[in-house]
Enzyme design. Sequence first.
Site, mmCIF file in Angstrom:
data_model
loop_
_atom_site.group_PDB
_atom_site.id
_atom_site.type_symbol
_atom_site.label_atom_id
_atom_site.label_comp_id
_atom_site.label_asym_id
_atom_site.label_seq_id
_atom_site.Cartn_x
_atom_site.Cartn_y
_atom_site.Cartn_z
ATOM 1 N N ASP A 102 0.840 -1.199 0.000
ATOM 2 C CA ASP A 102 0.000 0.000 0.000
ATOM 3 C C ASP A 102 0.875 1.250 0.000
ATOM 4 O OD1 ASP A 102 -2.078 -1.752 0.480
ATOM 5 O OD2 ASP A 102 -2.100 -1.350 2.642
HETATM 6 N N1 URA Z 1 -1.066 -5.845 4.168
HETATM 7 C C1 URA Z 1 -1.517 -4.583 4.174
HETATM 8 O O1 URA Z 1 -2.493 -4.285 4.829
HETATM 9 N N2 URA Z 1 -0.876 -3.681 3.435
HETATM 10 C C2 URA Z 1 0.215 -3.963 2.689
HETATM 11 O O2 URA Z 1 0.771 -3.079 2.053
HETATM 12 C C3 URA Z 1 0.680 -5.272 2.710
HETATM 13 C C4 URA Z 1 0.017 -6.193 3.447
#
Ligand code: URA
Length: 234
Positions: A102
């Site tokens: 993310d």
């Molecule tokens: N889980 C999440 O919530 N975000 C990420 O970027 C990777 C795994």
Amino acid sequence: MRINRYIAGSGLCSRRKADELIKNGNVKVNGAVLREPGYDVKEGDRVTVNGTDLMEQEEMVYYLLNKPTGYVTTAKDEQDRATVMDLVPDISERVFPVGRLDMNTSGALILTNDGKAAYRLTHPKTQVFKTYRALVSGIISKEKIWKLRNGIDIGGYVTRPAIVTIVSENKNSTLLEISISEGKNRQVRKMCKAVGNPVQELTRISIGEIRLGRLKEGTFRKLTKAEIDYIKNC
Ligand code: URA
């Protein structure tokens, strides 16, 4: 070198697949379709497979980036936001990110031009554990840890077993280490939210045996030979 070995050695396909390509007339040597499956490639031979010149194939490269927050994990962003590619202007090969972090997650991200390795690493059947450090709000009880470990509903999906440990805690927050073998969208954030402890900060510290270690945020390094072997065989 025997032609099937030469083709397989380019990383294009297996030897068996190369034999098939030769049999089907997809392979040319010096411009002529090869009819001899046992042909020995000589120095200076130009071998093409379905029109692709094996000499012109790009070398496979593998990098580990420590992604800072604030960058989207995509090769090109339609909204013109900063992408992880902006962090690797010196890489001349056409690499792309393997999987996704993310925008607000930092940490380990592999970049490669090896489509096959990327496919294997991200395929749901490949059980590579990815490990995250998650700073969450509040205190986490034993029951909540049990739920996170054994599977929790994150909105119509129950997560696979995870490895979850408490690294440290104080009265307002807890630092967790969570290893998961799958990669549902925003999975770690959803898991923590589902037990009532939203994530404040999230960092991926390893992808299988590939560890972030002391790699500085915003920088990248080449994978070692052992790490490349690992991702080719996972
Ligand atoms: N889980 C999440 O919530 N975000 C990420 O970027 C990777 C795994």
